[in-house]
Scaffold this motif. Structure first.
Motif, PDB file in Angstrom:
ATOM      1  N   PRO A 139       0.408  -1.641   0.065  1.00 35.67           N
ATOM      2  CA  PRO A 139       0.086  -0.391  -0.426  1.00 35.67           C
ATOM      3  C   PRO A 139       0.580   1.191   0.081  1.00 35.67           C
ATOM      4  O   PRO A 139       0.480   2.336  -0.531  1.00 35.67           O
ATOM      5  N   TYR A 140       1.814   0.763   0.887  1.00 37.88           N
ATOM      6  CA  TYR A 140       2.963   2.191   0.299  1.00 37.88           C
ATOM      7  C   TYR A 140       3.675   2.474  -0.783  1.00 37.88           C
ATOM      8  O   TYR A 140       3.306   3.217  -1.699  1.00 37.88           O
ATOM      9  N   ALA A 141       3.664   1.939  -1.431  1.00 38.04           N
ATOM     10  CA  ALA A 141       4.612   1.723  -3.694  1.00 38.04           C
ATOM     11  C   ALA A 141       2.989   2.360  -4.088  1.00 38.04           C
ATOM     12  O   ALA A 141       3.177   2.974  -4.618  1.00 38.04           O
ATOM     13  N   ASP A 142       1.698   1.689  -3.763  1.00 39.03           N
ATOM     14  CA  ASP A 142       0.572   2.550  -4.331  1.00 39.03           C
ATOM     15  C   ASP A 142       0.219   3.990  -4.293  1.00 39.03           C
ATOM     16  O   ASP A 142      -0.022   3.895  -5.498  1.00 39.03           O
ATOM     17  N   ALA A 143       0.704   4.099  -3.151  1.00 39.05           N
ATOM     18  CA  ALA A 143       0.593   5.921  -3.037  1.00 39.05           C
ATOM     19  C   ALA A 143       1.609   6.138  -3.051  1.00 39.05           C
ATOM     20  O   ALA A 143       1.445   8.002  -3.025  1.00 39.05           O
ATOM     21  N   HIS A 144       2.626   5.572  -3.851  1.00 42.12           N
ATOM     22  CA  HIS A 144       4.157   6.503  -4.007  1.00 42.12           C
ATOM     23  C   HIS A 144       5.305   6.737  -5.196  1.00 42.12           C
ATOM     24  O   HIS A 144       5.365   6.740  -5.308  1.00 42.12           O
ATOM     25  N   TYR A 169       8.212  -0.415  -5.063  1.00 38.70           N
ATOM     26  CA  TYR A 169       7.712  -1.752  -4.585  1.00 38.70           C
ATOM     27  C   TYR A 169       8.694  -2.463  -4.816  1.00 38.70           C
ATOM     28  O   TYR A 169       9.872  -2.870  -4.089  1.00 38.70           O
ATOM     29  N   GLY A 170       8.866  -2.148  -6.002  1.00 36.85           N
ATOM     30  CA  GLY A 170      10.326  -2.900  -6.246  1.00 36.85           C
ATOM     31  C   GLY A 170      11.526  -2.720  -6.139  1.00 36.85           C
ATOM     32  O   GLY A 170      12.447  -3.496  -5.328  1.00 36.85           O
ATOM     33  N   TRP A 171      11.237  -1.646  -6.065  1.00 44.16           N
ATOM     34  CA  TRP A 171      13.350  -0.900  -5.098  1.00 44.16           C
ATOM     35  C   TRP A 171      12.864  -1.003  -4.132  1.00 44.16           C
ATOM     36  O   TRP A 171      14.232  -1.122  -3.257  1.00 44.16           O
ATOM     37  N   LEU A 172      11.852  -0.854  -3.139  1.00 43.30           N
ATOM     38  CA  LEU A 172      12.131  -1.106  -1.437  1.00 43.30           C
ATOM     39  C   LEU A 172      12.141  -2.784  -1.406  1.00 43.30           C
ATOM     40  O   LEU A 172      12.859  -2.745  -0.690  1.00 43.30           O
ATOM     41  N   MET A 173      11.531  -3.690  -1.870  1.00 42.56           N
ATOM     42  CA  MET A 173      12.092  -4.790  -2.183  1.00 42.56           C
ATOM     43  C   MET A 173      13.825  -4.857  -2.251  1.00 42.56           C
ATOM     44  O   MET A 173      14.450  -5.652  -1.376  1.00 42.56           O
ATOM     45  N   ALA A 174      13.924  -4.519  -2.996  1.00 38.15           N
ATOM     46  CA  ALA A 174      15.800  -4.413  -3.962  1.00 38.15           C
ATOM     47  C   ALA A 174      16.531  -4.267  -2.531  1.00 38.15           C
ATOM     48  O   ALA A 174      17.595  -4.553  -2.199  1.00 38.15           O
ATOM     49  N   ALA A 175      15.734  -2.906  -2.242  1.00 34.62           N
ATOM     50  CA  ALA A 175      16.862  -2.280  -1.225  1.00 34.62           C
ATOM     51  C   ALA A 175      17.248  -3.002   0.049  1.00 34.62           C
ATOM     52  O   ALA A 175      17.719  -2.872   0.945  1.00 34.62           O
ATOM     53  N   LEU A 176      15.894  -3.584   0.583  1.00 34.61           N
ATOM     54  CA  LEU A 176      16.053  -4.810   1.878  1.00 34.61           C
ATOM     55  C   LEU A 176      16.957  -5.529   1.596  1.00 34.61           C
ATOM     56  O   LEU A 176      17.582  -6.228   2.958  1.00 34.61           O
ATOM     57  N   GLY A 177      17.006  -5.970   0.390  1.00 35.72           N
ATOM     58  CA  GLY A 177      18.059  -7.011   0.039  1.00 35.72           C
ATOM     59  C   GLY A 177      19.268  -6.632  -0.347  1.00 35.72           C
ATOM     60  O   GLY A 177      20.564  -7.149   0.249  1.00 35.72           O
ATOM     61  N   PHE A 178      19.288  -5.607  -0.279  1.00 37.16           N
ATOM     62  CA  PHE A 178      20.930  -4.728  -0.592  1.00 37.16           C
ATOM     63  C   PHE A 178      20.977  -4.341   0.913  1.00 37.16           C
ATOM     64  O   PHE A 178      22.875  -4.279   0.998  1.00 37.16           O
ATOM     65  N   GLY A 179      20.451  -4.165   1.566  1.00 37.20           N
ATOM     66  CA  GLY A 179      20.942  -3.610   3.101  1.00 37.20           C
ATOM     67  C   GLY A 179      21.277  -4.606   3.489  1.00 37.20           C
ATOM     68  O   GLY A 179      22.234  -4.730   4.313  1.00 37.20           O
ATOM     69  N   PRO A 209      12.043   3.337  11.855  1.00 34.16           N
ATOM     70  CA  PRO A 209      11.688   4.500  10.795  1.00 34.16           C
ATOM     71  C   PRO A 209      11.619   4.343  10.266  1.00 34.16           C
ATOM     72  O   PRO A 209       9.974   5.500   9.147  1.00 34.16           O
ATOM     73  N   LEU A 210      10.507   2.929   9.825  1.00 32.69           N
ATOM     74  CA  LEU A 210       9.648   2.737   8.213  1.00 32.69           C
ATOM     75  C   LEU A 210       8.133   3.432   8.388  1.00 32.69           C
ATOM     76  O   LEU A 210       7.960   3.756   7.795  1.00 32.69           O
ATOM     77  N   MET A 211       8.041   3.361  10.184  1.00 35.09           N
ATOM     78  CA  MET A 211       6.945   3.875  10.437  1.00 35.09           C
ATOM     79  C   MET A 211       6.919   5.246   9.873  1.00 35.09           C
ATOM     80  O   MET A 211       5.853   5.698   9.823  1.00 35.09           O
ATOM     81  N   LEU A 212       7.560   5.926   9.948  1.00 36.20           N
ATOM     82  CA  LEU A 212       7.585   7.618   9.237  1.00 36.20           C
ATOM     83  C   LEU A 212       7.711   7.618   7.975  1.00 36.20           C
ATOM     84  O   LEU A 212       6.115   8.739   7.183  1.00 36.20           O
ATOM     85  N   MET A 213       7.271   6.617   6.969  1.00 37.29           N
ATOM     86  CA  MET A 213       7.129   6.744   5.565  1.00 37.29           C
ATOM     87  C   MET A 213       6.694   7.958   4.862  1.00 37.29           C
ATOM     88  O   MET A 213       5.795   8.624   4.088  1.00 37.29           O
ATOM     89  N   PRO A 214       7.899   8.332   4.624  1.00 38.67           N
ATOM     90  CA  PRO A 214       8.688   9.414   3.814  1.00 38.67           C
ATOM     91  C   PRO A 214       8.325   9.499   1.944  1.00 38.67           C
ATOM     92  O   PRO A 214       7.294   7.970   2.052  1.00 38.67           O
ATOM     93  N   ASP A 215       9.358  10.633   1.715  1.00 43.45           N
ATOM     94  CA  ASP A 215       8.611  10.227   0.133  1.00 43.45           C
ATOM     95  C   ASP A 215      10.109   8.933  -0.541  1.00 43.45           C
ATOM     96  O   ASP A 215      10.222   8.034   0.622  1.00 43.45           O
ATOM     97  N   ALA A 216       9.354   8.975  -1.408  1.00 48.00           N
ATOM     98  CA  ALA A 216      10.434   7.359  -1.726  1.00 48.00           C
ATOM     99  C   ALA A 216      11.600   6.746  -2.579  1.00 48.00           C
ATOM    100  O   ALA A 216      11.521   6.137  -1.735  1.00 48.00           O
ATOM    101  N   VAL A 217      12.275   7.990  -2.148  1.00 41.58           N
ATOM    102  CA  VAL A 217      13.549   7.817  -2.127  1.00 41.58           C
ATOM    103  C   VAL A 217      13.859   7.847  -0.879  1.00 41.58           C
ATOM    104  O   VAL A 217      15.244   6.934  -0.147  1.00 41.58           O
TER     105      VAL A 217
END
Length: 419
Positions: A236-241, A247-257, A291-299
């Motif tokens: 739902p975060y990706a749907d709004a942003h 969504y793909g970038w978020l999942m890739a970032a999780l794995g990259f981290g 900090p994920l609960m802050l839900m800032p802009d996509a970047v």
């Protein structure tokens, strides 16, 4: 940093075992997306695709510790390769039969999941026989955790590539053939053929009779829940942003981290008690989930998601050390397989819990789930601290035991509490 990893890879058989295990696990890493793409190509619904993928996951969770126990009893070649072949044949049956008969489709994916060979636990049982020094084994555990992140990133790309070049059916068949070849490469290697589990006490609970192992499994159930809930809350975060791309970038970032964190963690030796360090790592995981609960802009959200993954691979690598310590004598493959199963089940529970939470409160409350689950994991580790920190009960009784490459008389590495 590179020196420590190169030292591991230059050890005889190490690179072959690592690569062979990763290749052999490709069918498991890609099963969910491959099943979904195939069912959709056959005209099935997303509900059917999800149900079949779930059946595969449940069967896999059941099969890993069972096959792990058989490996401890019978050796790796006699179990790993036949299991890989049976799993591939079951998935081939699904690929050729399709969804024309739903009972057969469910039976095929269940068989494929049930017979998935426990290559992951098998590799960790082999490291002490390939790498004779404690510090090398612990570095290999960290490298193993990092390699998993690479596999789970590259695997889905291979599925989509095969699907685009040929078909979803071809993707199922090709990846499972590759998986059998990977398993074959491992089991014909000298370390796999020579490996024997230490003599074990007959007990129906097997590895689960270890209180320290049970505490670790309980903690990692909730870490798996945290990770699974992030994958749902991010939708739902990706749907709004920005939609699917975000969504793909978020999942890739999780794995990259996780990849970066695991790489840095394995680049040095860590003094002190691993149980205490695991509590610190899990606490840092919780802090980075908040900090994920802050839900800032996509970047900036992508950056926060990467941060949330940084301490995951180090926590898993540290847990490997403790699992090896607490596995009762002769049950090390089964013990590592239980960790895989518990984490997988926790991930599934996390996705199931996060769904209703997101429906009721949106993405904000969805991102609260990983923080809560991580907090519960930390409470479990804190409450069971003495049990987890205590020496394991699996005394080493034979040279070449899977629990201690240095043949220590204590059920831990002979050089003391360094990891």
């Amino acid at each position: 940093m590179a020196t420590g990893y190169l030292e591991i890879l230059r050890a005889r058989h190490a690179a072959r075992l690592l690569v062979g295990t990763l290749v052999g696990r490709l069918p498991n890493a890609t099963a969910a997306i491959a099943i979904v793409l195939f069912v959709r190509a056959e005209g099935g619904t997303y509900t059917l695709a999800g149900a079949l993928a779930a059946v595969y996951g449940v069967a896999n969770a059941v099969g890993q510790p069972v096959l792990g126990r058989i490996v401890d009893l019978r050796g790796q070649p006699r179990v790993q390769l036949p299991a890989a072949v049976l799993s591939a044949l079951a998935m081939a049956l699904f690929a050729f039969w399709g969804i024309g008969s739903l009972p057969l489709a469910y039976a095929a994916v269940a068989g494929a999941g049930l017979f998935t060979p426990p290559l992951e636990g098998g590799l960790r049982a082999l490291w002490p026989s390939v790498l004779r020094r404690e510090d090398q084994v612990h570095t290999a555990y960290a490298m193993d955790a990092v390699a998993q992140e690479v596999m789970f990133t590259v695997g889905p790309l291979l599925v989509t590539l095969c699907t685009s070049l040929w078909s979803a059916q071809a993707a199922l068949l090709v990846l499972n053939v590759i998986g059998v070849l990977g398993a074959l490469s491992v089991v014909v290697s000298p370390p796999s053929r020579a490996w024997r589990s230490a003599p074990r006490e007959a007990h129906w609970l097997g590895a689960l009779r270890s209180a320290g192992l049970l505490a670790l499994l309980a903690a990692f159930l909730f870490i798996g829940m945290a990770l699974g809930s992030i994958t749902v809350a991010s939708v739902p975060y990706a749907d709004a942003h920005g939609g699917d791309a975000v969504y793909g970038w978020l999942m890739a970032a999780l794995g990259f981290g996780a990849l970066v964190g695991g790489t840095l963690y394995g680049a040095r030796q860590w003094a002190g008690e691993p149980a205490r360090r695991l509590r610190v790592l899990v606490a840092l995981l919780v802090v980075c989930y908040l900090p994920l609960m802050l839900m800032p802009d996509a970047v900036p959200m992508v950056a926060l998601t990467a941060l949330a993954g940084v301490f995951l691979a180090p926590a898993i690598a540290c847990a490997f050390v403790l699992v090896d310590r607490h596995a009762p004598r002769g049950t090390v493959t089964e013990a590592f397989s239980w960790l895989v199963t518990t984490f997988t089940v926790g991930h599934s529970v996390g996705t199931g819990v996060a769904g209703p939470v997101v429906e009721a409160g949106g993405a904000l409350w969805g991102f609260a789930v990983p923080a809560v689950a991580g907090g519960v994991s930390l409470l479990v580790l804190t409450a069971t601290g003495r049990v987890v920190a205590a020496p394991g009960q699996g005394a080493v009784v034979a040279a070449g035991s899977e629990n201690d490459p240095n043949r220590a008389v204590e059920p831990r590495f002979s050089s003391g509490d360094r990891a």
